[in-house]
Every structure is written in structure tokens, then in C-alpha cells.
Design a protein around this motif. Structure first.
Motif, PDB file in Angstrom:
ATOM      1  N   ASP A   1       0.829  -1.213   0.000  1.00 28.29           N
ATOM      2  CA  ASP A   1       0.000   0.000   0.000  1.00 28.29           C
ATOM      3  C   ASP A   1       0.862   1.261   0.000  1.00 28.29           C
ATOM      4  OD1 ASP A   1      -2.371  -1.449  -0.083  1.00 28.29           O
ATOM      5  OD2 ASP A   1      -2.530  -1.545   2.101  1.00 28.29           O
ATOM      6  N   GLY A   2       1.938   1.253   0.766  1.00 23.40           N
ATOM      7  CA  GLY A   2       2.828   2.407   0.802  1.00 23.40           C
ATOM      8  C   GLY A   2       3.509   2.656  -0.531  1.00 23.40           C
ATOM      9  N   LEU A   3       3.894   1.587  -1.213  1.00 22.18           N
ATOM     10  CA  LEU A   3       4.523   1.739  -2.519  1.00 22.18           C
ATOM     11  C   LEU A   3       3.513   2.214  -3.562  1.00 22.18           C
ATOM     12  CD1 LEU A   3       6.840  -1.376  -2.410  1.00 22.18           C
ATOM     13  CD2 LEU A   3       7.544   1.029  -2.369  1.00 22.18           C
ATOM     14  N   CYS A   4       2.288   1.716  -3.491  1.00 27.40           N
ATOM     15  CA  CYS A   4       1.244   2.196  -4.406  1.00 27.40           C
ATOM     16  C   CYS A   4       1.016   3.694  -4.209  1.00 27.40           C
ATOM     17  CB  CYS A   4      -0.059   1.430  -4.192  1.00 27.40           C
ATOM     18  SG  CYS A   4      -0.066  -0.218  -4.911  1.00 27.40           S
ATOM     19  N   GLU A   5       0.994   4.135  -2.951  1.00 32.85           N
ATOM     20  CA  GLU A   5       0.822   5.573  -2.686  1.00 32.85           C
ATOM     21  C   GLU A   5       2.013   6.364  -3.210  1.00 32.85           C
ATOM     22  OE1 GLU A   5       0.687   8.863   0.857  1.00 32.85           O
ATOM     23  OE2 GLU A   5       0.328   6.791   1.413  1.00 32.85           O
ATOM     24  N   LEU A   6       3.221   5.889  -2.933  1.00 30.95           N
ATOM     25  CA  LEU A   6       4.425   6.591  -3.381  1.00 30.95           C
ATOM     26  C   LEU A   6       4.401   6.778  -4.898  1.00 30.95           C
ATOM     27  CD1 LEU A   6       8.037   5.796  -2.224  1.00 30.95           C
ATOM     28  CD2 LEU A   6       7.524   6.325  -4.585  1.00 30.95           C
ATOM     29  N   TYR A   7       4.163   5.692  -5.622  1.00 31.16           N
ATOM     30  CA  TYR A   7       4.215   5.756  -7.079  1.00 31.16           C
ATOM     31  C   TYR A   7       2.919   6.287  -7.707  1.00 31.16           C
ATOM     32  CZ  TYR A   7       8.799   3.677  -6.838  1.00 31.16           C
ATOM     33  OH  TYR A   7      10.127   3.452  -6.578  1.00 31.16           O
TER      34      TYR A   7
ATOM     35  N   GLN B   1       5.015  13.497  -9.374  1.00 35.63           N
ATOM     36  CA  GLN B   1       6.432  13.518  -9.728  1.00 35.63           C
ATOM     37  C   GLN B   1       7.030  12.118  -9.768  1.00 35.63           C
ATOM     38  OE1 GLN B   1       8.604  15.928 -10.899  1.00 35.63           O
ATOM     39  NE2 GLN B   1       6.592  16.847 -11.213  1.00 35.63           N
ATOM     40  N   ALA B   2       6.607  11.268  -8.853  1.00 34.34           N
ATOM     41  CA  ALA B   2       7.113   9.892  -8.847  1.00 34.34           C
ATOM     42  C   ALA B   2       6.738   9.183 -10.150  1.00 34.34           C
ATOM     43  CB  ALA B   2       6.584   9.121  -7.640  1.00 34.34           C
ATOM     44  N   GLN B   3       5.555   9.475 -10.669  1.00 31.37           N
ATOM     45  CA  GLN B   3       5.143   8.895 -11.950  1.00 31.37           C
ATOM     46  C   GLN B   3       5.890   9.534 -13.108  1.00 31.37           C
ATOM     47  OE1 GLN B   3       0.935   9.179 -12.454  1.00 31.37           O
ATOM     48  NE2 GLN B   3       0.521   7.906 -10.674  1.00 31.37           N
TER      49      GLN B   3
ATOM     50  N   GLN C   1       7.088   4.181 -14.066  1.00 34.54           N
ATOM     51  CA  GLN C   1       5.850   3.635 -13.510  1.00 34.54           C
ATOM     52  C   GLN C   1       4.660   4.219 -14.267  1.00 34.54           C
ATOM     53  OE1 GLN C   1       5.945   1.293 -11.055  1.00 34.54           O
ATOM     54  NE2 GLN C   1       8.171   1.468 -11.082  1.00 34.54           N
ATOM     55  N   LEU C   2       3.596   3.472 -14.335  1.00 32.27           N
ATOM     56  CA  LEU C   2       2.362   3.949 -14.968  1.00 32.27           C
ATOM     57  C   LEU C   2       1.434   4.528 -13.907  1.00 32.27           C
ATOM     58  CD1 LEU C   2       1.711   1.065 -17.504  1.00 32.27           C
ATOM     59  CD2 LEU C   2       2.514   3.377 -17.995  1.00 32.27           C
ATOM     60  N   PRO C   3       0.531   5.434 -14.302  1.00 31.97           N
ATOM     61  CA  PRO C   3      -0.418   6.000 -13.337  1.00 31.97           C
ATOM     62  C   PRO C   3      -1.289   4.925 -12.686  1.00 31.97           C
ATOM     63  CG  PRO C   3      -0.445   7.242 -15.388  1.00 31.97           C
ATOM     64  CD  PRO C   3       0.378   6.010 -15.626  1.00 31.97           C
ATOM     65  N   ILE C   4      -1.751   5.234 -11.502  1.00 32.03           N
ATOM     66  CA  ILE C   4      -2.642   4.380 -10.729  1.00 32.03           C
ATOM     67  C   ILE C   4      -2.065   2.969 -10.604  1.00 32.03           C
ATOM     68  CG2 ILE C   4      -5.021   3.681 -10.344  1.00 32.03           C
ATOM     69  CD1 ILE C   4      -5.825   5.838 -12.422  1.00 32.03           C
ATOM     70  N   PRO C   5      -0.949   2.842  -9.882  1.00 34.93           N
ATOM     71  CA  PRO C   5      -0.316   1.528  -9.766  1.00 34.93           C
ATOM     72  C   PRO C   5      -1.242   0.498  -9.133  1.00 34.93           C
ATOM     73  CG  PRO C   5       0.692   3.105  -8.270  1.00 34.93           C
ATOM     74  CD  PRO C   5      -0.295   3.862  -9.095  1.00 34.93           C
ATOM     75  N   SER C   6      -1.164  -0.679  -9.642  1.00 33.12           N
ATOM     76  CA  SER C   6      -2.000  -1.785  -9.190  1.00 33.12           C
ATOM     77  C   SER C   6      -1.412  -2.446  -7.955  1.00 33.12           C
ATOM     78  CB  SER C   6      -2.104  -2.789 -10.332  1.00 33.12           C
ATOM     79  OG  SER C   6      -2.350  -4.075  -9.869  1.00 33.12           O
ATOM     80  N   ARG C   7      -2.260  -2.707  -6.995  1.00 28.80           N
ATOM     81  CA  ARG C   7      -1.841  -3.434  -5.797  1.00 28.80           C
ATOM     82  C   ARG C   7      -1.368  -4.837  -6.191  1.00 28.80           C
ATOM     83  NH1 ARG C   7      -2.654  -6.046  -1.279  1.00 28.80           N
ATOM     84  NH2 ARG C   7      -2.399  -4.902   0.668  1.00 28.80           N
ATOM     85  N   ALA C   8      -2.050  -5.459  -7.147  1.00 24.10           N
ATOM     86  CA  ALA C   8      -1.682  -6.803  -7.609  1.00 24.10           C
ATOM     87  C   ALA C   8      -0.295  -6.808  -8.263  1.00 24.10           C
ATOM     88  CB  ALA C   8      -2.729  -7.328  -8.587  1.00 24.10           C
ATOM     89  N   LEU C   9       0.023  -5.756  -9.013  1.00 22.10           N
ATOM     90  CA  LEU C   9       1.338  -5.662  -9.633  1.00 22.10           C
ATOM     91  C   LEU C   9       2.431  -5.624  -8.571  1.00 22.10           C
ATOM     92  CD1 LEU C   9       3.197  -5.066 -12.144  1.00 22.10           C
ATOM     93  CD2 LEU C   9       2.858  -2.667 -11.556  1.00 22.10           C
ATOM     94  N   TRP C  10       2.229  -4.804  -7.540  1.00 25.52           N
ATOM     95  CA  TRP C  10       3.242  -4.705  -6.478  1.00 25.52           C
ATOM     96  C   TRP C  10       3.313  -5.992  -5.658  1.00 25.52           C
ATOM     97  CZ3 TRP C  10       7.316  -1.859  -6.139  1.00 25.52           C
ATOM     98  CH2 TRP C  10       7.369  -0.682  -6.878  1.00 25.52           C
ATOM     99  N   GLU C  11       2.183  -6.641  -5.465  1.00 26.55           N
ATOM    100  CA  GLU C  11       2.200  -7.909  -4.745  1.00 26.55           C
ATOM    101  C   GLU C  11       3.024  -8.942  -5.522  1.00 26.55           C
ATOM    102  OE1 GLU C  11      -0.935 -11.277  -3.188  1.00 26.55           O
ATOM    103  OE2 GLU C  11      -1.620  -9.207  -3.350  1.00 26.55           O
TER     104      GLU C  11
ATOM    105  N   SER D   1      13.485   8.495 -25.768  1.00 31.74           N
ATOM    106  CA  SER D   1      13.611   7.147 -25.200  1.00 31.74           C
ATOM    107  C   SER D   1      12.409   6.701 -24.389  1.00 31.74           C
ATOM    108  CB  SER D   1      14.854   7.071 -24.318  1.00 31.74           C
ATOM    109  OG  SER D   1      14.715   7.972 -23.248  1.00 31.74           O
ATOM    110  N   ALA D   2      11.573   7.637 -23.962  1.00 33.30           N
ATOM    111  CA  ALA D   2      10.390   7.271 -23.170  1.00 33.30           C
ATOM    112  C   ALA D   2       9.228   8.167 -23.574  1.00 33.30           C
ATOM    113  CB  ALA D   2      10.680   7.394 -21.679  1.00 33.30           C
ATOM    114  N   PHE D   3       8.041   7.702 -23.275  1.00 30.06           N
ATOM    115  CA  PHE D   3       6.815   8.430 -23.580  1.00 30.06           C
ATOM    116  C   PHE D   3       6.163   8.807 -22.258  1.00 30.06           C
ATOM    117  CE2 PHE D   3       2.399   8.721 -25.258  1.00 30.06           C
ATOM    118  CZ  PHE D   3       2.646   9.615 -26.293  1.00 30.06           C
ATOM    119  N   ARG D   4       5.893  10.100 -22.064  1.00 29.00           N
ATOM    120  CA  ARG D   4       5.347  10.593 -20.800  1.00 29.00           C
ATOM    121  C   ARG D   4       4.381  11.737 -21.081  1.00 29.00           C
ATOM    122  NH1 ARG D   4       9.593  13.635 -17.137  1.00 29.00           N
ATOM    123  NH2 ARG D   4       9.258  15.168 -18.742  1.00 29.00           N
ATOM    124  N   ASN D   5       3.201  11.638 -20.512  1.00 29.60           N
ATOM    125  CA  ASN D   5       2.209  12.711 -20.644  1.00 29.60           C
ATOM    126  C   ASN D   5       1.998  13.150 -22.092  1.00 29.60           C
ATOM    127  OD1 ASN D   5       1.713  12.833 -17.855  1.00 29.60           O
ATOM    128  ND2 ASN D   5       3.430  14.227 -17.548  1.00 29.60           N
TER     129      ASN D   5
END
Length: 164
Positions: A14-20, A24-26, A31-41, A145-149
Motif C-alpha cells: 500500500d505504501g509503494l502504491c501511494e508513493l508511485y 512527480q514519482a510517476q 511507472q504507470l499511473p494508478i499503480p496496481s496493488r496486484a502488480l506490487w504484490e 527514449s520514453a513516452f510521458r504525458n
């Protein structure tokens, strides 16, 4: 304000989901927006032996994370790379420095890593200052090299060589 660094645990999801989830962290990581709890698990329940993950806590709250991978291929076993995120509300408080000190100690004094690599977006001035403070130098730039916003962004390739 004491910054505590410890190994990442499954209970940190939960803390990592909040952080990411922070803007700015995104924006400054892949990382993609709205990180999934299942992904971090999934990530935290299957950390490979050559990957070291740490969290930074202030008053019990996860305010930073670093993942450090020691390369295991025979000809590049002297190399490692990392990724890091700091909670938007805790920038400029030494969280990134403390996390980076942790993995540099591991690399230099325990794993015999000679080269550490990191990629940073060219507009991530705070991260670039931090990395340079710890001896990282820009070795090159990757265009688009990356795609953002909705836009492409360039990335700097940085490395630190431990010559001791």
C-alpha cells in the motif's frame, strides 16, 4: 526527522502504491499511473536473489524506494543498476541520499560491484544533482527514449565507477 532504511517487504504494497501514485514519482520514473496493488504484490513476492529492494520510512510512512539489481551474466558481473522513487511530499529531505548511500555501501563493500548504472530523464534536475553528488557522470543521451504525458522525452545514461 529520522529516515529509516529497511528491506522491502510484502506488507509495503500500500505504501509503494501511494508513493508511485504521486505526480512527480510517476513523471520521473517509468511507472504507470494508478499503480496496481496486484502488480506490487507480484513484484514483492518474487524478488530475485540478485535484486535488493529497500524502503525509506519517516515516522513509519514509506517515503522512498530503491531497487538495486546486481547483474549476473558472467562477463558483466561487476555491473549493477538501480531505480528509485521518492514521495512527492518528501523531496529535498535527504531520502534519496539515504537510499543511494545504502546501495552504494552494498555495492562497494559487499558485492564488489565496480560499475553502477542509472537512467534519468533530462528534466529530472533533482535526481541528476543527487547522482552527480555521489560520483555519477553522464555518459550519453538517448533521444525520445520514453513516452510521458503524451510526449517523448530524452534520457541521460549515467554511471559511477568504483576504482578502489
Amino acid at each position: 526527522m529520522e529516515i529509516v532504511i529497511r528491506r522491502t517487504e510484502v506488507k509495503d504494497i500500500d505504501g509503494l502504491c501511494e508513493l508511485y501514485s504521486q505526480p512527480q514519482a510517476q513523471a520521473q520514473t517509468l511507472q504507470l499511473p494508478i499503480p496496481s496493488r496486484a502488480l506490487w504484490e507480484k513484484r514483492l513476492s518474487a524478488i530475485p536473489d540478485n535484486v535488493y529492494s529497500y524502503v525509506a520510512l519517516i515516522d513509519g510512512k514509506i517515503v522512498g524506494n530503491i531497487g538495486f539489481e546486481h547483474v549476473t551474466r558472467p562477463r558483466t558481473q561487476h555491473v549493477a543498476h538501480f531505480g528509485m522513487g521518492v514521495h512527492d511530499d518528501y523531496h529535498g529531505r535527504g531520502v534519496g541520499s539515504k537510499l543511494l548511500e545504502t546501495v552504494l555501501d552494498l555495492a562497494d563493500n559487499w558485492l564488489n560491484v565496480r560499475r553502477i548504472e542509472i537512467d534519468a530523464f533530462v528534466d529530472n534536475h533533482a535526481a541528476l544533482r543527487l547522482y552527480k553528488k555521489f560520483g555519477f557522470v553522464i555518459e550519453g543521451e538517448a533521444i525520445d527514449s520514453a513516452f510521458r504525458n503524451g510526449e517523448f522525452i530524452n534520457t541521460y545514461y549515467l554511471a559511477r565507477i568504483n576504482r578502489n
